[in-house]
Design an enzyme around this catalytic site. Structure first.
Site, short mmCIF file in Angstrom:
data_model
loop_
_atom_site.label_atom_id
_atom_site.label_comp_id
_atom_site.label_asym_id
_atom_site.label_seq_id
_atom_site.Cartn_x
_atom_site.Cartn_y
_atom_site.Cartn_z
N ARG B 24 0.91 -1.20 0.11
CA ARG B 24 -0.05 -0.24 -0.02
C ARG B 24 1.13 1.19 -0.04
NH1 ARG B 24 -0.71 4.69 2.67
NH2 ARG B 24 -0.46 3.81 4.43
N HIS B 217 6.61 4.20 12.82
CA HIS B 217 6.60 4.16 11.27
C HIS B 217 7.63 5.22 10.89
CE1 HIS B 217 4.35 3.82 7.34
NE2 HIS B 217 5.15 4.78 7.01
N CYS B 250 8.84 9.26 -0.51
CA CYS B 250 7.63 10.25 0.09
C CYS B 250 7.48 11.60 -0.84
CB CYS B 250 7.83 10.74 1.51
SG CYS B 250 6.73 12.04 2.09
#
Lengths: 308, 308
Positions: B24, B217, B250
């Protein structure tokens, strides 16, 4: 330029000495041969960024390390400010002679913690390497020099696998007995994890080598260098080796990723409020310039993030 | 294949749950759009490597994340063994409807710890995001689902810089009040250092959120992910998010380096003797295969070292 947020943590030192190895350990492991004027400029810029200990070159035979064949010429071109320490690597007495002729005040010698690496790198057995080091160290001390001892393959050896901790301590303690003022404990192939780091540092102190004589030298081959560094800091280590821009792979490891990058280390130390005296922005600018000279990008995550 | 030497360290957990986010969070941030059959094969291989919690996809509108437009089709193709948890990301009630129709048993929602990221990512204010989450979480709980809450930008925000710790705790605690069984504390731009990690976890427990409800995370943008991970483990964290092969940058960070690679995490945990149930060799083989599918090398240091 972005800086990390400052949040301290308990049980860590207030200040750390970064022992910069880029010009020697870094450039010796790059395939490109860099012009002596560029090396001198590199070192000047590192010092200007606030690094106070920079290993500049090596007096190993040019046949083995052609990248550093210009050692004497480089030292002639350097005019470093007072207070800057500029050790050089010296493999043996012939190398020491050349270092003394160049006016060097500090040297480092490079020992192996394993039999196989001693054979491959020094053409010697684990014990026999000391017959080479003993007169070299003694003569250096007699000439008023200080001597650092590298212990390589402390946490794993590409041929032997696991390395017995007692064997590492034995090699290191002997270097201290011979007169080394500092030991740099090297994870030459970058495989260590934090439990090993704690165990090795404690084994040294249990054997009578105080923690302020120990430095750590991690490679980032398996991405573990900074986790191991923060673990070492918790054990009282205050000298950390690193290489500006992450220069230098390790020819004996499976991957090209080698030395811990000084910028990645500095990000961690700055975030923790640990004083180093080094300016991150100047360092990133210097490593970006050096990457241009080498014609390849810096493997440092911080350099990539900030200079990208 | 080389494995790290096992040396345990005090004060760390015996076992850790790796929450795998590659299919994901990883694939959503890759520019390539991967065929649904390849995704299904990827997830099967991750489970075969021993991962027991794999976030499989997202029911966000395909306009925003075309990479995961095949969410329903992917879930139809999956036939995972009993005991494997396969949460999906759900942005709002429409996404929840699609997830329920697909027979999903666990969802995750994605909150922001900062005003600017809430505006840019959710088109909402920091407070208003809860008017979206409240009915979504409530309806999910009513349907017997469990809900994980992501808190993003916990340690720094690309527009706002430093993020007040109280603000992060307030967002997270509210998600727990709404019924989230777990919070994933995200360093979305990878800037955190260990002092911040310790401070944030302790601030949550001081606010009444127990440590076993917290997951971490980390992103490796500045190379800090594993140093932060070992710090979090010392604070009692036992659930760690990571992405196989380091998939996914990111889009809001300056660099392409994003998620902590599961292999790099596993090297550390295996070395420390912390049980995960995951097979490193199978994982490296899977990530190497996936890198071939994407046509670019894995950014994982361990994958590079072992598969090189």
């Amino acid at each position: 330029m972005r800086e990390p947020q400052l949040v301290t943590a308990e049980g860590l030192p207030d200040r750390v000495t970064i022992y910069e190895v880029g010009p020697r350990d870094g450039l010796q492991n790059e395939s490109a041969i860099v012009d002596v004027a560029v090396k001198a400029e590199f070192i000047r810029r590192l010092v200007d960024a606030g690094l106070t200990t920079v290993e500049t070159t090596s007096f190993v035979h040019p046949k083995w390390v052609p990248q550093l064949a210009d050692a004497a010429e480089l030292l002639e071109q350097l005019d470093l400010p007072d207070g800057v320490r500029a050790p050089v690597l010296v493999p043996n007495e012939r190398g020491l002679d050349r270092a003394l002729a160049a006016g060097v005040r500090e040297i480092a010698i490079f020992a192996s913690a394993t039999e196989t690496f001693a054979t491959k790198n020094l053409n010697s057995t684990l014990d026999e390497q000391f017959t080479m080091f003993t007169p070299t160290i003694q003569r250096a001390l007699d000439a008023g020099l200080t001597v650092r001892g590298y212990v390589s393959m402390c946490y794993g050896d590409p041929w032997e696998g696991d390395v017995p901790i007692d064997q590492v301590v034995k090699v290191g303690a002997r270097l201290v007995e011979l007169g080394c003022h500092e030991l740099s404990l090297g994870d030459t192939i970058g495989v260590a994890t934090p439990g090993q780091v704690t165990a090795l540092i404690r084994a040294f102190t249990a054997a009578g080598v105080p923690v302020d004589k120990l430095a750590v030298h991690f490679h980032d081959t398996y991405g573990q260098a900074l986790a191991n560094t923060v673990t070492a800091l918790r054990e009282g280590i205050t000298t950390v080796d690193s290489s500006a821009g992450g220069l230098g792979g390790c020819p004996y490891a499976e991957s090209a990723t080698g030395n811990l990058a000084t910028e990645d280390l500095l990000w961690q130390l700055n975030g923790l409020g640990i004083h180093t005296g080094v300016n991150l922005e100047k360092l990133v600018t210097t490593s970006t310039w050096m990457a241009g000279q080498l014609g390849k990008p810096s493997p440092s995550r911080v350099v990539q993030a900030l200079a990208g």
